[in-house]
Design a protein around this motif. Structure first.
Motif, PDB file in Angstrom:
ATOM      1  N   ALA A 380     -15.159  -3.226 -10.128  1.00 10.02           N
ATOM      2  CA  ALA A 380     -13.994  -1.842 -10.293  1.00 10.02           C
ATOM      3  C   ALA A 380     -12.890  -1.938  -9.076  1.00 10.02           C
ATOM      4  CB  ALA A 380     -13.738  -0.790 -11.444  1.00 10.02           C
ATOM      5  N   VAL A 381     -13.434  -0.834  -8.396  1.00  5.27           N
ATOM      6  CA  VAL A 381     -13.477  -0.130  -7.230  1.00  5.27           C
ATOM      7  C   VAL A 381     -12.714  -1.012  -6.464  1.00  5.27           C
ATOM      8  CG1 VAL A 381     -13.805   0.607  -5.106  1.00  5.27           C
ATOM      9  CG2 VAL A 381     -15.021   1.651  -7.128  1.00  5.27           C
ATOM     10  N   GLY A 382     -13.316  -2.542  -6.350  1.00  4.27           N
ATOM     11  CA  GLY A 382     -12.977  -2.974  -5.511  1.00  4.27           C
ATOM     12  C   GLY A 382     -11.648  -4.159  -6.038  1.00  4.27           C
ATOM     13  N   MET A 383     -11.498  -4.431  -6.912  1.00  2.00           N
ATOM     14  CA  MET A 383     -10.174  -5.443  -7.526  1.00  2.00           C
ATOM     15  C   MET A 383      -8.962  -4.176  -7.331  1.00  2.00           C
ATOM     16  SD  MET A 383     -10.748  -7.236 -11.052  1.00  2.00           S
ATOM     17  CE  MET A 383     -11.311  -5.630 -12.429  1.00  2.00           C
ATOM     18  N   ALA A 384      -8.593  -2.522  -7.517  1.00  2.00           N
ATOM     19  CA  ALA A 384      -7.843  -1.499  -7.805  1.00  2.00           C
ATOM     20  C   ALA A 384      -7.775  -1.784  -6.536  1.00  2.00           C
ATOM     21  CB  ALA A 384      -8.892  -0.844  -8.475  1.00  2.00           C
ATOM     22  N   ALA A 385      -8.660  -1.458  -5.625  1.00  2.00           N
ATOM     23  CA  ALA A 385      -8.309  -1.090  -3.589  1.00  2.00           C
ATOM     24  C   ALA A 385      -7.237  -2.107  -3.479  1.00  2.00           C
ATOM     25  CB  ALA A 385      -9.687  -1.200  -3.098  1.00  2.00           C
ATOM     26  N   ALA A 386      -8.304  -3.158  -3.775  1.00  2.00           N
ATOM     27  CA  ALA A 386      -7.841  -4.747  -3.481  1.00  2.00           C
ATOM     28  C   ALA A 386      -5.767  -4.818  -3.342  1.00  2.00           C
ATOM     29  CB  ALA A 386      -8.266  -6.265  -3.615  1.00  2.00           C
ATOM     30  N   THR A 387      -5.600  -4.458  -5.039  1.00  2.00           N
ATOM     31  CA  THR A 387      -4.221  -4.592  -5.824  1.00  2.00           C
ATOM     32  C   THR A 387      -3.228  -3.572  -5.049  1.00  2.00           C
ATOM     33  OG1 THR A 387      -5.134  -5.326  -7.638  1.00  2.00           O
ATOM     34  CG2 THR A 387      -2.648  -4.767  -8.265  1.00  2.00           C
ATOM     35  N   ALA A 388      -3.850  -2.017  -4.869  1.00  2.00           N
ATOM     36  CA  ALA A 388      -3.295  -1.306  -4.582  1.00  2.00           C
ATOM     37  C   ALA A 388      -2.853  -1.464  -2.756  1.00  2.00           C
ATOM     38  CB  ALA A 388      -3.371   0.205  -4.813  1.00  2.00           C
ATOM     39  N   ALA A 389      -3.384  -1.994  -2.396  1.00  2.00           N
ATOM     40  CA  ALA A 389      -3.071  -2.598  -0.845  1.00  2.00           C
ATOM     41  C   ALA A 389      -2.461  -4.187  -1.111  1.00  2.00           C
ATOM     42  CB  ALA A 389      -4.423  -3.215  -0.365  1.00  2.00           C
ATOM     43  N   VAL A 390      -2.206  -5.012  -1.764  1.00  2.00           N
ATOM     44  CA  VAL A 390      -1.431  -5.907  -1.962  1.00  2.00           C
ATOM     45  C   VAL A 390       0.033  -5.599  -2.872  1.00  2.00           C
ATOM     46  CG1 VAL A 390      -0.829  -8.131  -3.328  1.00  2.00           C
ATOM     47  CG2 VAL A 390      -3.339  -7.542  -1.791  1.00  2.00           C
ATOM     48  N   LEU A 391       0.333  -4.958  -3.279  1.00  2.00           N
ATOM     49  CA  LEU A 391       1.125  -3.907  -3.317  1.00  2.00           C
ATOM     50  C   LEU A 391       1.611  -2.911  -3.477  1.00  2.00           C
ATOM     51  CD1 LEU A 391       1.002  -5.933  -6.790  1.00  2.00           C
ATOM     52  CD2 LEU A 391       2.802  -6.310  -5.221  1.00  2.00           C
ATOM     53  N   PRO A 392       2.763  -2.111  -2.862  1.00  2.00           N
ATOM     54  CA  PRO A 392       3.033  -0.602  -2.915  1.00  2.00           C
ATOM     55  C   PRO A 392       3.121  -0.634  -4.780  1.00  2.00           C
ATOM     56  CG  PRO A 392       4.977  -2.205  -2.048  1.00  2.00           C
ATOM     57  CD  PRO A 392       4.002  -3.157  -3.107  1.00  2.00           C
ATOM     58  N   LEU A 393       2.580  -0.298  -5.508  1.00  4.04           N
ATOM     59  CA  LEU A 393       2.672   0.015  -7.225  1.00  4.04           C
ATOM     60  C   LEU A 393       1.826   0.758  -7.369  1.00  4.04           C
ATOM     61  CD1 LEU A 393       4.871  -2.814  -8.032  1.00  4.04           C
ATOM     62  CD2 LEU A 393       5.695  -0.881  -6.523  1.00  4.04           C
ATOM     63  N   PRO A 394       1.181   1.982  -6.868  1.00  5.28           N
ATOM     64  CA  PRO A 394      -0.638   2.293  -7.587  1.00  5.28           C
ATOM     65  C   PRO A 394      -0.244   2.648  -8.906  1.00  5.28           C
ATOM     66  CG  PRO A 394       1.071   3.802  -6.229  1.00  5.28           C
ATOM     67  CD  PRO A 394       1.875   3.340  -6.146  1.00  5.28           C
ATOM     68  N   VAL A 395       0.856   2.728  -9.376  1.00 11.28           N
ATOM     69  CA  VAL A 395       0.564   2.551 -10.797  1.00 11.28           C
ATOM     70  C   VAL A 395       0.235   1.883 -11.530  1.00 11.28           C
ATOM     71  CG1 VAL A 395       1.526   3.945 -13.247  1.00 11.28           C
ATOM     72  CG2 VAL A 395       2.257   4.564 -11.051  1.00 11.28           C
ATOM     73  N   SER A 396       1.510   0.632 -11.295  1.00 13.98           N
ATOM     74  CA  SER A 396       1.037  -1.184 -11.647  1.00 13.98           C
ATOM     75  C   SER A 396      -0.316  -1.136 -11.695  1.00 13.98           C
ATOM     76  CB  SER A 396       1.978  -1.744 -11.112  1.00 13.98           C
ATOM     77  OG  SER A 396       3.149  -1.280 -11.368  1.00 13.98           O
TER      78      SER A 396
END
Length: 442
Positions: A380-396
């Motif tokens: 969960a941490v890995g997916m969340a961190a990677a997605t937040a780093a790829v997109l500047p859209l933290p809520v999404s």
């Protein structure tokens, strides 16, 4: 006197408000109607993409007697994909669509750009390009909506026309994400995230909600406080957070954000060359990807598909049985897919989300070897961190990863939200030198 009042400034203002309300109602009705053809077009696009992918990487190798594609299998297919993408970028209007290194855009795409977008997507994505379908899907949705608007909608170039195009993009995104809620959050955040003040409000809210969620999700043997909340019966979470999971969350999120950032640094370094020589760089990108996939297959004995494509199918396998992949194979996968992802971001066409999400998941599984770091929290941490780093859209990012976690979503929500905030801040801190350099150059 009464007639004069009704036709005076107050009467005119009332008439304008009534006309504006009617135009908005009409826009809402059109947006609802647009959702039907857009969803049909998006489904057709994804169905064709899925069929082509299955034919190239499953059906054809099996028909030729290969249990899994051999190490050399990606090379000829990627060569064809590179030519198709390079041709779309170089010769067709719209340059084959949005450049993935720049993230995702919810802005509507002109219908005249659609042939180039489809050629780049259908010619590259099913043949091994390390990108996802979300960007071309957004383009398809927006273009179909604008085509409908030409016939029945507002005048082209007006704000109402732009809103209708964005609505089409949202309808298309709902198809790939499997949830209209995620699509709505994504489009709203993408459209409004240019305001820095919004960022300063969102991040503290996410962090406070994540830490506060421990009160009702529990920690370790403590089950938390019972509360009345919305929930679906039968979705009992199987994973439990422990103190050690929380302790590892921050450093793990930083590490994953730094990993994804290095991929983007390489992609941005190659992007200017790709803009000047699109065909040459497209062929170079697919050559690098073919070499990386072949090397991975030879070194690990696994399928080269682990390195190719968007990673959606491989993500399901990884989350279903993380122990089936050795630490060495995970390291090789992260390196080879990371390099392939970087060159694809710079020179090819597609969406940036799913390959980044897969890299985060693989890094999370690798980090789960740390003492006291559970596999599900690490994933969960890995997916969340990677997605937040790829997109500047933290809520999404938080909503998408929570959706993917399924029955474990409620129990993993604290680490997901904390990881999103930490990764987002880390990415912004790492991005400051580049932003400063660009400002000086400007």
């Amino acid at each position: 006197m009464d007639e004069q009042a009704e036709t005076g400034p107050a009467g005119n203002a009332q008439a304008e408000r009534s006309a504006g309300a009617w135009r908005y109602v009409r826009l809402l009705l059109l947006a609802g109607l647009v959702g039907v053809p857009v969803s049909v077009a998006a489904f057709a696009f994804l169905a064709l993409l899925h069929w082509l992918t299955g034919f190239v990487w499953e059906d054809l190798p099996a028909d030729l007697g290969h249990g899994v594609p051999p190490w050399w299998w990606p090379a000829p297919w990627l060569l064809v994909g590179g030519f198709a993408t390079g041709a779309a970028v170089k010769w067709l209007p719209g340059g084959g669509g949005h450049v993935p290194i720049d993230g995702l855009s919810a802005d509507p795409v002109k219908p005249s750009y659609l042939p180039g977008v489809l050629l780049a997507a259908l010619g590259g994505l099913p043949l091994g390009v390390v990108l996802g379908p979300e960007a071309p899907l957004i383009a398809v949705g927006g273009a179909v909506a604008l085509l409908v608007a030409r016939r029945w909608g507002p005048e082209q170039g007006t704000p109402e026309s732009a809103v209708l195009g964005t609505s089409g993009a949202a309808a298309a995104v709902a198809v790939i994400f499997g949830s209209p809620l995620v699509a709505a959050v994504f489009i709203m955040e993408a459209a409004g995230f240019a305001r820095p003040r919004l960022t300063r409000v969102i991040l503290p809210c996410l962090l406070a909600a994540g830490v506060g969620a421990l009160v009702f999700t529990g920690l370790g043997d403590w089950t938390g406080l019972p509360v009345s909340s919305l929930s679906l019966p039968g979705l009992d979470a199987g994973a439990v957070l422990h103190v050690t999971d929380l302790l590892w969350t921050v450093p793990a999120a930083v590490a994953v954000a730094v990993l994804v950032k290095q991929v983007h640094v390489l992609g941005r370094a190659l992007a200017p060359a790709a803009e000047r020589r699109p065909m040459t760089m497209a062929l170079t990108a697919v050559a690098v990807t073919a070499v990386a996939a072949g090397a991975y297959a030879l070194l690990t004995g696994r399928s080269p598909v682990d390195v190719l494509l968007s990673g959606q199918d491989s993500l399901a396998e990884l989350s279903r049985d993380p122990a089936s992949i050795t630490a060495w194979a995970l390291v090789a996968m992260i390196v080879c897919k990371g390099v392939s992802y970087a060159v694809s971001l710079a020179a090819l066409r597609g969406g940036p989300i799913f390959p980044g999400l897969f890299l985060g998941a693989a890094a999370g599984v690798l980090l789960s070897a740390l003492p006291g770091f559970g596999t599900v929290p690490a994933l969960a941490v890995g997916m969340a961190a990677a997605t937040a780093a790829v997109l500047p859209l933290p809520v999404s990012a938080a909503v998408l990863v929570t959706l993917l976690l399924g029955a474990d979503a409620a129990s993993m929500a604290p680490v997901v939200l904390i990881a999103v905030v930490v990764a987002f801040v880390t990415e912004r801190v790492l991005d400051r030198p580049r932003a400063g350099t660009e400002a000086v150059a400007a």
